[in-house]
Enzyme design. Sequence first.
Site, PDB file in Angstrom:
ATOM      1  N   LYS A  11       6.280  14.440  -4.122  1.00  0.00           N
ATOM      2  CA  LYS A  11       6.915  15.135  -2.997  1.00  0.00           C
ATOM      3  C   LYS A  11       7.751  14.185  -2.111  1.00  0.00           C
ATOM      4  O   LYS A  11       7.626  12.957  -2.208  1.00  0.00           O
ATOM      5  CB  LYS A  11       5.830  15.834  -2.170  1.00  0.00           C
ATOM      6  N   TYR A  51       7.436  28.168  -4.519  1.00  0.00           N
ATOM      7  CA  TYR A  51       6.249  28.393  -3.689  1.00  0.00           C
ATOM      8  C   TYR A  51       6.117  29.858  -3.269  1.00  0.00           C
ATOM      9  O   TYR A  51       5.419  30.161  -2.303  1.00  0.00           O
ATOM     10  CB  TYR A  51       6.280  27.482  -2.467  1.00  0.00           C
ATOM     11  N   ASN A 114       1.523  15.881   1.383  1.00  0.00           N
ATOM     12  CA  ASN A 114       0.384  15.350   0.635  1.00  0.00           C
ATOM     13  C   ASN A 114       0.771  14.772  -0.723  1.00  0.00           C
ATOM     14  O   ASN A 114      -0.024  14.731  -1.650  1.00  0.00           O
ATOM     15  CB  ASN A 114      -0.723  16.409   0.527  1.00  0.00           C
ATOM     16  N   GLU A 128       5.814  26.786 -14.404  1.00  0.00           N
ATOM     17  CA  GLU A 128       6.414  25.789 -13.509  1.00  0.00           C
ATOM     18  C   GLU A 128       7.259  24.783 -14.277  1.00  0.00           C
ATOM     19  O   GLU A 128       8.338  24.384 -13.809  1.00  0.00           O
ATOM     20  CB  GLU A 128       5.311  25.090 -12.706  1.00  0.00           C
TER      21      GLU A 128
HETATM   22  P1  ADP Z   1      -2.452  22.448  -3.673  1.00  0.00           P
HETATM   23  O1  ADP Z   1      -1.115  21.727  -3.573  1.00  0.00           O
HETATM   24  O2  ADP Z   1      -3.602  21.507  -3.500  1.00  0.00           O
HETATM   25  O3  ADP Z   1      -2.560  23.304  -4.912  1.00  0.00           O
HETATM   26  P2  ADP Z   1      -1.980  24.920  -2.181  1.00  0.00           P
HETATM   27  O4  ADP Z   1      -1.460  25.498  -3.465  1.00  0.00           O
HETATM   28  O5  ADP Z   1      -3.037  25.686  -1.454  1.00  0.00           O
HETATM   29  O6  ADP Z   1      -2.541  23.436  -2.412  1.00  0.00           O
HETATM   30  O7  ADP Z   1      -0.784  24.728  -1.165  1.00  0.00           O
HETATM   31  C1  ADP Z   1       0.491  24.313  -1.614  1.00  0.00           C
HETATM   32  C2  ADP Z   1       1.006  23.272  -0.661  1.00  0.00           C
HETATM   33  O8  ADP Z   1       1.217  23.863   0.614  1.00  0.00           O
HETATM   34  C3  ADP Z   1       0.060  22.104  -0.374  1.00  0.00           C
HETATM   35  O9  ADP Z   1       0.079  21.097  -1.368  1.00  0.00           O
HETATM   36  C4  ADP Z   1       0.597  21.600   0.945  1.00  0.00           C
HETATM   37  O10 ADP Z   1       1.785  20.832   0.779  1.00  0.00           O
HETATM   38  C5  ADP Z   1       0.945  22.910   1.641  1.00  0.00           C
HETATM   39  N1  ADP Z   1      -0.175  23.419   2.455  1.00  0.00           N
HETATM   40  C6  ADP Z   1      -1.320  23.990   2.002  1.00  0.00           C
HETATM   41  N2  ADP Z   1      -2.130  24.344   3.013  1.00  0.00           N
HETATM   42  C7  ADP Z   1      -1.470  24.010   4.151  1.00  0.00           C
HETATM   43  C8  ADP Z   1      -1.765  24.122   5.555  1.00  0.00           C
HETATM   44  N3  ADP Z   1      -2.911  24.656   5.988  1.00  0.00           N
HETATM   45  N4  ADP Z   1      -0.847  23.643   6.434  1.00  0.00           N
HETATM   46  C9  ADP Z   1       0.324  23.117   6.010  1.00  0.00           C
HETATM   47  N5  ADP Z   1       0.673  22.980   4.701  1.00  0.00           N
HETATM   48  C10 ADP Z   1      -0.217  23.413   3.792  1.00  0.00           C
END
Ligand code: ADP
Length: 140
Positions: A11, A51, A114, A128
């Site tokens: 990212k 997304y 992250n 994807e």
């Molecule tokens: P992952 O990437 O671990 O699969 P998710 O699919 O739940 O997690 O979420 C997609 C992305 O959205 C996350 O990697 C993160 O960048 C962002 N995200 C998820 N939850 C939050 C939150 N509570 N606040 C801000 N950004 C979030």
Amino acid sequence: MATERTFSIIKPDATRRNLTGKINAVLEAAGLRIVAQKRIQMTQAQAESFYGVHAARPFFRDLVSFMISGPVVVQVLEGDNAVARNRDVMGATNPSSAAEGTIRKLFAENIEANSVHGSDSAENAATEMAFFFAATEIVG
Ligand code: ADP
Ligand code: MG
């Protein structure tokens, strides 16, 4: 164990800090092979579509803005149980909950920035990787 493929993104928070090589080293040490990789600037339309499953979430707008705030590195990873293996080495979504040695524990800035995306199922991985790569660009 079955050899499979998963889709990964390094990212913008990580490309900004020049961490592509360090993250790839962790992926490779975990037994994943990078069988396709390119650095791109995602468009807003691409980020919204990619997304789309999160469109109703309160963080969706911020997430799309973040994902287009700089270049990303899109990848296809191959290995035994690659989907689960990559999720393991990524660590928890929130880096404050991520296990020691995981990419998010090592490098992530916060729950949004992250450092990596990884597919959460083989089915989503197929969708994807097809979103960003032609079959001819994936060389195992
Ligand atoms: P992952 O990437 O671990 O699969 P998710 O699919 O739940 O997690 O979420 C997609 C992305 O959205 C996350 O990697 C993160 O960048 C962002 N995200 C998820 N939850 C939050 C939150 N509570 N606040 C801000 N950004 C979030
Ligand atoms: Mg997810």
